[in-house]
Design an enzyme around this catalytic site. Structure first.
Site, mmCIF file in Angstrom:
data_model
loop_
_atom_site.group_PDB
_atom_site.id
_atom_site.type_symbol
_atom_site.label_atom_id
_atom_site.label_comp_id
_atom_site.label_asym_id
_atom_site.label_seq_id
_atom_site.Cartn_x
_atom_site.Cartn_y
_atom_site.Cartn_z
ATOM 1 N N GLU A 44 0.872 -1.231 -0.079
ATOM 2 C CA GLU A 44 0.057 0.062 0.136
ATOM 3 C C GLU A 44 0.939 1.243 0.137
ATOM 4 O O GLU A 44 0.479 2.343 -0.686
ATOM 5 C CB GLU A 44 -0.961 0.093 1.277
ATOM 6 C CG GLU A 44 -2.132 -1.153 1.311
ATOM 7 C CD GLU A 44 -3.149 -0.754 -0.273
ATOM 8 O OE1 GLU A 44 -2.933 0.149 -0.833
ATOM 9 O OE2 GLU A 44 -3.803 -1.917 -0.469
ATOM 10 N N TYR A 127 -5.717 6.713 4.649
ATOM 11 C CA TYR A 127 -5.783 5.715 3.635
ATOM 12 C C TYR A 127 -5.195 4.428 3.867
ATOM 13 O O TYR A 127 -5.861 3.378 3.927
ATOM 14 C CB TYR A 127 -5.355 6.221 2.236
ATOM 15 C CG TYR A 127 -5.280 5.292 1.359
ATOM 16 C CD1 TYR A 127 -6.267 4.596 0.344
ATOM 17 C CD2 TYR A 127 -4.011 4.601 1.080
ATOM 18 C CE1 TYR A 127 -6.166 3.659 -0.274
ATOM 19 C CE2 TYR A 127 -3.795 3.349 0.238
ATOM 20 C CZ TYR A 127 -5.124 3.253 -0.371
ATOM 21 O OH TYR A 127 -4.693 1.988 -1.271
ATOM 22 N N ASP A 145 -9.332 6.592 -2.099
ATOM 23 C CA ASP A 145 -8.352 6.967 -3.309
ATOM 24 C C ASP A 145 -9.032 7.751 -4.224
ATOM 25 O O ASP A 145 -10.191 7.790 -4.226
ATOM 26 C CB ASP A 145 -7.465 5.833 -3.357
ATOM 27 C CG ASP A 145 -7.673 4.979 -4.226
ATOM 28 O OD1 ASP A 145 -8.859 4.969 -4.920
ATOM 29 O OD2 ASP A 145 -6.985 4.045 -4.622
HETATM 30 N N1 ADE Z 1 -4.597 0.779 -5.015
HETATM 31 C C1 ADE Z 1 -4.051 0.724 -3.784
HETATM 32 N N2 ADE Z 1 -4.065 -0.326 -3.190
HETATM 33 C C2 ADE Z 1 -4.658 -0.993 -3.887
HETATM 34 C C3 ADE Z 1 -5.248 -2.242 -3.821
HETATM 35 N N3 ADE Z 1 -5.333 -3.136 -2.838
HETATM 36 N N4 ADE Z 1 -6.155 -2.904 -4.850
HETATM 37 C C4 ADE Z 1 -6.278 -2.314 -5.929
HETATM 38 N N5 ADE Z 1 -5.986 -0.925 -6.119
HETATM 39 C C5 ADE Z 1 -5.037 -0.601 -5.229
#
Ligand code: ADE
Length: 324
Positions: A44, A127, A145
């Protein structure tokens, strides 16, 4: 506004449709093979401001080099920055490293198990704490997001901002499958409900969408064009590099080619384009005489280069020059 929103009975159907779509269509991404909180946390952080395609290789290498929070905590900052070199936004790497050390030294090596406690770690905001807590622990907390914001804007036909987006995401959250639900919303935004030319015909929730295909593009800031000139000095199999200071806000402690004054430069060895945030740079790499190098740098062997935390631009220049 209320009248436009999906009714409660319909919300249950939206949840089923989106989750079913996600489970059948989700991309096979390396961090989705695990529910280990450290693995999810690293993914992440890497995915912040960075596309999935750019993250995949870095993620694999990083997890191989630092497979556990203890391994990351035991590393030198230079090693961590070297592993991050080219991904950009290096503050993420430094915060991740600081947080790993906090976990090992202050929390007995245990990654916090809820979003509130996760949020106390450096680099982990609203987030990231919600993403880790929902995916690793199933905590019923929604993430927002840019993808989620766009999906909600089209679905409800309402452009919200700030806290009200988070509230709406929380209402819609499937609390029994929070991790999958959050990833489904992000996945839909990334692959179907895209900013330009969304694929509404493939959308599992099209039936409930208030503004299918609605143009949600925000005005982009004008991009600035700039030119930078760097000097390449060679002595045998060594090249001359300078290190950014530790107080630099961008890319502290990373190594790069020295800058050269536009009026004094010699032969152009390479020309490349480099874009960051709102600037498009044209980069010239010019020949620099070994006797003219600035003070304070270091002669570095080509073998050593690969292990050094280089700026993304320096790495790109060395590749272009066939040095790396
Ligand atoms: N963007 C950031 N984290 C994500 C996730 N776990 N799945 C899909 N898009 C993402």
């Amino acid at each position: 506004m209320k009248s436009r929103q999906i009714k409660a009975a319909e919300t249950a159907k939206v949840r089923v449709a989106l989750l079913r779509w996600y489970l059948a269509n989700r991309r096979d991404l390396p961090w989705r093979k695990s529910r280990d909180p450290y693995s999810i946390w690293v993914s992440e952080i890497m995915l912040q401001q960075t596309r999935v395609a750019a993250v995949i290789d870095y993620y694999g290498r990083f997890m191989k080099q630092f497979p556990t929070v203890a391994a990351l905590a035991a590393a030198d900052e230079a090693q961590v920055l070297a592993a991050w070199s080219g991904l950009g936004y290096y503050r993420r790497a430094r915060s991740l490293h600081t947080a790993a050390k906090m976990i090992v030294h202050e929390l007995d090596g245990n990654v916090p198990t809820n979003s509130e406690a996760l949020k106390q770690l450096p680099g982990v905001g609203r987030y990231t704490s919600a993403a880790i807590a929902s995916i690793a622990y199933g905590e019923a907390i929604a993430v927002v997001d840019g993808n989620v914001e766009r999906v909600l804007e089209r679905l409800d036909g309402v452009a919200r901002s700030g806290d009200s987006v988070w509230q709406r995401a929380q209402e819609l959250l499937d609390t029994n499958s929070a991790g999958n639900w959050n990833q489904a919303m992000m996945e839909l935004g990334a692959t179907v409900c895209t900013p330009v030319a969304p694929l509404c015909d493939s959308c599992p929730v099209q039936h409930w969408c208030k503004l299918p295909g609605h143009d949600v593009r925000k005005a982009q800031p004008a991009r600035k064009k700039r030119e930078l000139i760097f000097g390449l000095a060679r002595r045998g199999s060594r090249v001359f590099l300078v290190q950014r200071t530790k107080d630099e806000s961008l890319m502290p402690l990373m190594w790069e080619l020295p800058s050269v004054d536009a009026s004094t430069h010699g032969n152009v060895l390479a020309r490349l384009k480099h874009s960051i945030t709102v600037s498009d740079y044209t980069i010239l790499v010019v020949e620099l005489a070994a006797r003219s190098v600035p003070k304070g740098g270091k002669w570095i062997s080509i073998e050593e280069l690969a292990r050094l935390p280089l700026t993304g631009l320096a790495r790109k220049a060395f590749r272009k020059l066939d040095i790396l």
